[in-house]
Scaffold this motif. Sequence first.
Motif, PDB file in Angstrom:
ATOM      1  N   ARG A   1       0.841  -1.207   0.000  1.00  0.00           N
ATOM      2  CA  ARG A   1       0.000   0.000   0.000  1.00  0.00           C
ATOM      3  C   ARG A   1       0.873   1.253   0.000  1.00  0.00           C
ATOM      4  NH1 ARG A   1      -2.422   3.066   4.237  1.00  0.00           N
ATOM      5  NH2 ARG A   1      -4.483   3.890   3.710  1.00  0.00           N
ATOM      6  N   ILE A   5       2.546   1.837  -3.433  1.00  0.00           N
ATOM      7  CA  ILE A   5       1.618   2.378  -4.422  1.00  0.00           C
ATOM      8  C   ILE A   5       1.477   3.890  -4.237  1.00  0.00           C
ATOM      9  CG2 ILE A   5      -0.819   2.419  -5.098  1.00  0.00           C
ATOM     10  CD1 ILE A   5      -0.874  -0.621  -4.510  1.00  0.00           C
ATOM     11  N   SER A  58      -6.042  -5.328  -9.676  1.00  0.00           N
ATOM     12  CA  SER A  58      -6.017  -3.900  -9.987  1.00  0.00           C
ATOM     13  C   SER A  58      -6.912  -3.106  -9.044  1.00  0.00           C
ATOM     14  CB  SER A  58      -6.455  -3.661 -11.436  1.00  0.00           C
ATOM     15  OG  SER A  58      -7.778  -4.154 -11.644  1.00  0.00           O
ATOM     16  N   TYR A  73      -4.882  -1.520  -6.301  1.00  0.00           N
ATOM     17  CA  TYR A  73      -4.181  -0.332  -6.804  1.00  0.00           C
ATOM     18  C   TYR A  73      -5.159   0.839  -6.861  1.00  0.00           C
ATOM     19  CZ  TYR A  73      -0.296  -3.276  -8.580  1.00  0.00           C
ATOM     20  OH  TYR A  73       0.773  -4.130  -8.715  1.00  0.00           O
ATOM     21  N   GLU A  74      -6.324   0.579  -7.435  1.00  0.00           N
ATOM     22  CA  GLU A  74      -7.302   1.648  -7.645  1.00  0.00           C
ATOM     23  C   GLU A  74      -7.808   2.204  -6.314  1.00  0.00           C
ATOM     24  OE1 GLU A  74     -11.393   2.474 -10.209  1.00  0.00           O
ATOM     25  OE2 GLU A  74     -10.517   0.464 -10.122  1.00  0.00           O
ATOM     26  N   THR A 113      -6.349   2.283  -3.395  1.00  0.00           N
ATOM     27  CA  THR A 113      -5.314   3.046  -2.695  1.00  0.00           C
ATOM     28  C   THR A 113      -5.068   4.383  -3.366  1.00  0.00           C
ATOM     29  OG1 THR A 113      -4.281   0.983  -1.974  1.00  0.00           O
ATOM     30  CG2 THR A 113      -2.936   2.980  -1.874  1.00  0.00           C
ATOM     31  N   LEU A 114      -4.910   4.381  -4.681  1.00  0.00           N
ATOM     32  CA  LEU A 114      -4.652   5.634  -5.392  1.00  0.00           C
ATOM     33  C   LEU A 114      -5.837   6.584  -5.300  1.00  0.00           C
ATOM     34  CD1 LEU A 114      -2.908   4.116  -8.531  1.00  0.00           C
ATOM     35  CD2 LEU A 114      -1.825   5.611  -6.837  1.00  0.00           C
ATOM     36  N   LEU A 168      -2.931   3.841 -13.144  1.00  0.00           N
ATOM     37  CA  LEU A 168      -2.945   2.472 -12.626  1.00  0.00           C
ATOM     38  C   LEU A 168      -1.914   1.604 -13.336  1.00  0.00           C
ATOM     39  CD1 LEU A 168      -6.794   1.882 -12.315  1.00  0.00           C
ATOM     40  CD2 LEU A 168      -5.163   1.915 -10.435  1.00  0.00           C
ATOM     41  N   VAL A 221       1.746   2.548 -12.219  1.00  0.00           N
ATOM     42  CA  VAL A 221       2.128   2.061 -10.886  1.00  0.00           C
ATOM     43  C   VAL A 221       2.345   0.557 -10.924  1.00  0.00           C
ATOM     44  CG1 VAL A 221       1.370   1.796  -8.502  1.00  0.00           C
ATOM     45  CG2 VAL A 221       0.938   3.942  -9.709  1.00  0.00           C
ATOM     46  N   ARG A 222       1.456  -0.167 -11.584  1.00  0.00           N
ATOM     47  CA  ARG A 222       1.588  -1.624 -11.670  1.00  0.00           C
ATOM     48  C   ARG A 222       2.859  -2.007 -12.428  1.00  0.00           C
ATOM     49  NH1 ARG A 222       0.027  -6.164 -14.724  1.00  0.00           N
ATOM     50  NH2 ARG A 222      -0.664  -7.888 -13.375  1.00  0.00           N
TER      51      ARG A 222
END
Length: 391
Positions: free
Chosen positions: A268, A271, A312, A315-316, A318-319, A333, A336-337
């Motif tokens: 986390r 990211i 994903s 990621y989404e 958290t961002l 996304l 970052v990945r």
Amino acid sequence: MDIHETVRTFTDFYRDHGHELLGENTLMPPEGDESVLFTTSGMHHLTPFLLGCTHPQGRRLTGVQRCLRTTDLEEVGDRSHLTVFEMLGSWSLGDYGSGQNLRWGYRLLREGFGLRPEQLHVTVWGGDEQVGPDTESLETWQDLGVPVELTGEENWWSNGPIGPCGPDSEIFVWTGPGEPCGTPSTNPGWVEVWNHVMMRYQRLRDGCLIPLPQRSIDTGMGLERLLTILQHTDSVHECDIFQPWQQTIPTLWPLDSREHRVVVDHLRSSIVIIGDGVLPSSNGRGYVLRRLLRRVMTILWRQGDVLDDLPSGLYEHTLDHFGRLGHQSDATLEHVRRVILEEQQRFSQTLERGRKLLSRWPSSKVLDEESLRFLHETHGIPREVVEVLTA
């Protein structure tokens, strides 16, 4: 209260008392500030204004600041420490004093967050050979009927060996079993949630203290720690903001409780760091990011797992929480990945190189500090990789 209601309760309270809400924040310290790699407290971006400069939004401010601290990195995995966290803050830049500040804080905890008086205990600066006790704070708490413990250096705040500093008063909440007992210094059932700093001095290089041109107030309350109290959870990792991670990670990788917390925290945090524009590297901010990712990769590598399966959605989530998606969400996304998976590939290559090198290492030669330094500086094999390969 969920996280959104908690933040809104805090910021609305101070806005109702004439504070302006600060705008978007970042983990990056202000331009030109080389004292830290990342923002570690809410006051970093306000240092010039605490020293007397005029803030464009006025003398009363409030907001939420995301922070990153590496000093507690080895503690991550317990119930309360996080690498990236958020601070609820309020500031008086030469406006009201500590008495008004503490009364507002007490009122917010009682009326806004519903804490009972018997759940609260505070500590106050008791004085030393340079500065006497903080009598204004002491008398304010006594008037409010809150038990006070006088302490020493624990209640003196500074932003380093030089710069603004002053006494502080910390508010603790009882989280132990049974009825509250003891004091914050004698019973771990008292957990600190809110620090109120009375910024009154500037420390010079020779250690002397001089009064600041204006007396200011800087308060900071850890959002996640507050949520553990309001949501009655056993750790910060069980708060609602972590629920998508808590529900997903166990379905991907079989981890023990400490490994689970480390993996969730470090992924986390990574990211968020990448979302703020940092890339993995061998020094500075990039090395902090690399270290976080490789601690995760080491845990997964030992049991044959990889990061490719991380959904994903995490990621989404958290961002989005940290305001880093914007109108180009798909591109963000993917970026970052990609950064994380490319670092995983580099880690895999480093492991392979290290495995070949260590297979030729003389059995009679001990892997001492000098050897570890040689492997790192000459062959680019960091200590943590050697530890993985020789475990």
